[in-house]
Design an enzyme around this catalytic site. Sequence first.
Site, short mmCIF file in Angstrom:
data_model
loop_
_atom_site.label_atom_id
_atom_site.label_comp_id
_atom_site.label_asym_id
_atom_site.label_seq_id
_atom_site.Cartn_x
_atom_site.Cartn_y
_atom_site.Cartn_z
N ARG B 296 18.83 17.27 -12.48
CA ARG B 296 19.62 18.06 -11.55
C ARG B 296 20.26 17.18 -10.48
O ARG B 296 21.37 17.45 -10.04
CB ARG B 296 18.75 19.15 -10.91
N TYR B 443 26.35 24.77 -14.46
CA TYR B 443 25.34 24.24 -15.41
C TYR B 443 24.18 23.57 -14.68
O TYR B 443 24.20 23.40 -13.49
CB TYR B 443 25.95 23.39 -16.51
N GLU B 444 23.15 23.23 -15.46
CA GLU B 444 21.89 22.71 -14.88
C GLU B 444 21.33 23.66 -13.82
O GLU B 444 20.78 23.22 -12.82
CB GLU B 444 22.09 21.31 -14.28
N GLY B 445 21.49 24.96 -14.07
CA GLY B 445 21.06 25.97 -13.10
C GLY B 445 22.18 26.26 -12.13
O GLY B 445 22.61 25.37 -11.39
N GLN B 450 19.49 27.48 -8.09
CA GLN B 450 19.02 26.44 -7.16
C GLN B 450 18.51 27.10 -5.88
O GLN B 450 17.50 26.68 -5.31
CB GLN B 450 20.16 25.47 -6.79
#
Lengths: 607, 607
Positions: B296, B443-445, B450
């Site tokens: 992240r 993306y990546e959460g 987050q």
Amino acid sequence: MPQYKAPLRDVKFLLNEVFDYPGHYAQLSNGGEATPDMVDAILEGCATFCEEILSPINHSGDLEGCHFENGNVTTPKGFKEAYAEYVAGGWQGLSHPTEYGGQGLPMSLNLMKAEMMGTANWSFTMYPGLSLGCMNTVMQYGNEAQKNTYLPKLVSGEWTGTMCLTEPQCGTDLGQVKTKAEPVGDGSYKISGTKIFISAGEHDLAENIIHIVLARLPDAPKGTRGISLFIVPKFMVNADGSVGERNPVVCGSIEHKMGIRASATAVLNFDEAIGYMIAEPNKGLEAMFTFMNTARIGTAVQGIAHAELSYQGALPYAKERRSMRALSGKKDADQVADALIWHADVRRMLLTQKAVAEGGRSMIYHAAKLADNMVNGILEGNQAKYEDYDNRLGFYTPILKGFLTEMGLESANIGMQVFGGHGYIKEHGMEQIARDARISTLYEGTTGIQALDLLGRKVLLQTRGKCIKEFTNEMIGFAKGHAFSGGPIGAMARALIRRSLQWKWATLRIMLRAAKDRDTVSSSCHDFLMYSGFVMMAYFWLQQAVVASEKLADKSGKETPEFYKSKIQTAEFYFDRLLPRADGHRTGMLATSATTMAMDNEHFVMG
Amino acid sequence: MPQYKAPLRDVKFLLNEVFDYPGHYAQLSNGGEATPDMVDAILEGCATFCEEILSPINHSGDLEGCHFENGNVTTPKGFKEAYAEYVAGGWQGLSHPTEYGGQGLPMSLNLMKAEMMGTANWSFTMYPGLSLGCMNTVMQYGNEAQKNTYLPKLVSGEWTGTMCLTEPQCGTDLGQVKTKAEPVGDGSYKISGTKIFISAGEHDLAENIIHIVLARLPDAPKGTRGISLFIVPKFMVNADGSVGERNPVVCGSIEHKMGIRASATAVLNFDEAIGYMIAEPNKGLEAMFTFMNTARIGTAVQGIAHAELSYQGALPYAKERRSMRALSGKKDADQVADALIWHADVRRMLLTQKAVAEGGRSMIYHAAKLADNMVNGILEGNQAKYEDYDNRLGFYTPILKGFLTEMGLESANIGMQVFGGHGYIKEHGMEQIARDARISTLYEGTTGIQALDLLGRKVLLQTRGKCIKEFTNEMIGFAKGHAFSGGPIGAMARALIRRSLQWKWATLRIMLRAAKDRDTVSSSCHDFLMYSGFVMMAYFWLQQAVVASEKLADKSGKETPEFYKSKIQTAEFYFDRLLPRADGHRTGMLATSATTMAMDNEHFVMG
């Protein structure tokens, strides 16, 4: 893919319950025909056209884009047919005089039409939309012959029009315009130069295109005081009104843009093209400014259009897509996971979109009444009335254009966010909305230009703060009547009074500083614009909430109580979650220009 | 078109003057080789590679995009050659163990490399970037045979890797994963299912692709506790390490995306593809989370990458393009108009980009030190050390990923704004940056994930507020030492102390409310994240300003005083103009969940 549904319930709420449009139309000199039945018929007819004809070709138009070959532009599949239907329906002349074939209705109806059309398909709407500026200019400044030659075909939509201002070296700073106009001797001129970013500058929808062009006479003074205005038709017009020879104004290329890809943005090369002067020599820029406010409010509409469409895309997805469990416990226990809409953070996003779309719509509908009166001033030949309403409109214009397009862009991006990674994929249509929305803070004056117009011109130069004083007093006057109410209405009214006083005092502080430090105006204007927008929108939300609350109290709203409840709930959300952003902008606008101006230009470096 | 120039001066300022990286490397178990000379050589070599090889194919790669045909993906022109150079330069194994052919350097150097590469060409950087997660997983959880089979080729870059998590029905909610893994009986498994959004899932850059796949064993429990992890190579690997038969994992299509168009995003169909379990059965998700923080933070880098690149594009334009006169009087009197950079509002935009890029970079560089220590814990087999640093990193992760990508996107949009209408045109390259940046908050959460991770997990569940208490105390501890300084440093230090106390108290209030109302966490988390980001960035700006001020005071910075002055000036701008935005978020996060939760789901309607 968002399938557009015209928000008629909300439109009628604003028209009939919040802003008393029937009463407004009754007092307009051109409002007699705009009876409630007529208005309903127009709105519903327009809704059908937008939902059935324009919405289905919005996404395909983006994927296909426009085609350019040998000076000709082909619009995407379906656009030509849709435009033909638009012309056949008589939509173009809705608010233009009956003597030129229009319906002679108030211009607010045209703005409502434009919102629906633009939400369904902004790219398409650009083609007839640009004609508006051209028609208004010809109507206001053309001589009888020019009006009779161009207006009937423009009003019917058989021809379209453009506004040719920008050149490669200048957009905002039109004093740098270089395009030349040489008198031929017969009253016509030879126009030579290059214009860029000409929306609808070339296309295959209409048989002729009438360009309104900024150019300089040979003896013109430098700068903005040496610019004249010319009518330059793509095809010359024969004495019988038919289309004649091709005029040498040629499309050199069309731009490859981030969005509004189905709207052709042309580079136009004028190579001794024949033009006819309109308005007085060297007064072209002033003439151009006559309808600047309405043109910019037309662009402000784009903010709510994209907020609305993105909301319409995100809402069904949030109801269908399932992910995780709500923090307060399972909601859809029989399902693998809860629908997105159960998650408070997703609701925050949806409510933000809704608050921007509906709050912005009410700001536009209010301004549209002023525009109606301004146009009435023109129609009645009443210059004082025109100026009065144009000035009033002029206060709203930069706030609506600047703030609503910024918030519309944010809302469009929020719609992608609701979709998660899928928002980034073309097939869902959500990223197109964000790309289409992105132009709105750039054209018709960037946000920075709106901000400078608001603080520098409207607040400081033109009114020395009076416009803010009057508007904040108006807000206080309205809010006072509700400040002692219990519940959310009272709380919001009191919050609005505090904000009004804060806005007034902050403006005074900026004015005092600006007297000593001119850079303050440019340094503070962006935050001032955004602050103003947040507070102004609060006022318009309070108005809606008050009406909704009255409808619930006196039972007149008992048929759709959920509609009125959701109005109050959205207003509360706005006051709780969006209005506080005014605080950051307030501190920002009260900061001195020292920190923006301190760094030497050459100390801005890279690497 | 922005031509990337690696910001080496700023990088060295952070490394040597702000964060004492030489001292940091000296205490790392794998830091011995990272001598100042070595670090300089790496940074300069990487800068050259990025400026000369990657930057020139960034725009062309966007225009061309990837090609898909019969399951094969062709990357845009120049990508294959650039990747070959990347492999030949040994860049992939920079921070991977020497026993597998890497250079064994600290992972922070890899992050610095990734920033430069990603700024020059984010799409390209995705291909080697995705290998990282794959390599880390194999290194941590693979058995000796698996490590020996896959790592040497992955570390050299001859092969690349992927992470296959997302499926059509789920992204965030991996408990819904359906892909099946049937034991064959020989220790291998047959993997069947569809994975989507697989970055670098198929391409022509490397001879093999090693997929790390989440799937379920036949007897697996439902939800997240029934997910296992498998290695699935595109081509089977022969005993001698050569590439063998094609494994039936086939690319069904690639996505048409808003941006990062040169990065192939694959739909992968696994049709009884042979896979090998890695890590323990049903513990796949835990294994996946081992390197979640570093992955992240790798995405947080995208925020500063696009802010930096957009700044690098906007700055020369603001110096060259002329429009109007500055409000405080003519600046370039011999020119037709003043350069844009003389206008305070344009400076506000440039300074915002600069503040985000450089402020964000310092946040990343600080986090990278924690990551180095975390990796050292793993290398040393010291689980406690790993956990300690992973937890510390875990506090920064959602703030860096969530806040920096949001601000990076805003900065990329600001760069377009500086260009006016030209920002919307593809040829200038500014709109590509905004489109490329747009994925980073998804993306990546997503930012929402987050935010929930920060407030729900890190603050409430895991530490009951301790992480905020410790961090705000750290800030106060630092700021106290400067609070009595005169001038800007003292003013900023005092402002930071006030913000620290405010953050601490606000967190306490949210914790108390959350104990009674769980929806508060989701309702407040977005504003909490953004608030946290704004305050944290202030701390990192103060640190830079303090160092710069010391360098000016003790004359050690006398060779480039303008560099240090501009650091202090940018810090002041940040405190004056950006940090105040924390106020709006503070009010928002302290609002109850009532207004977000009040409306019934079915009262969210359209039309």
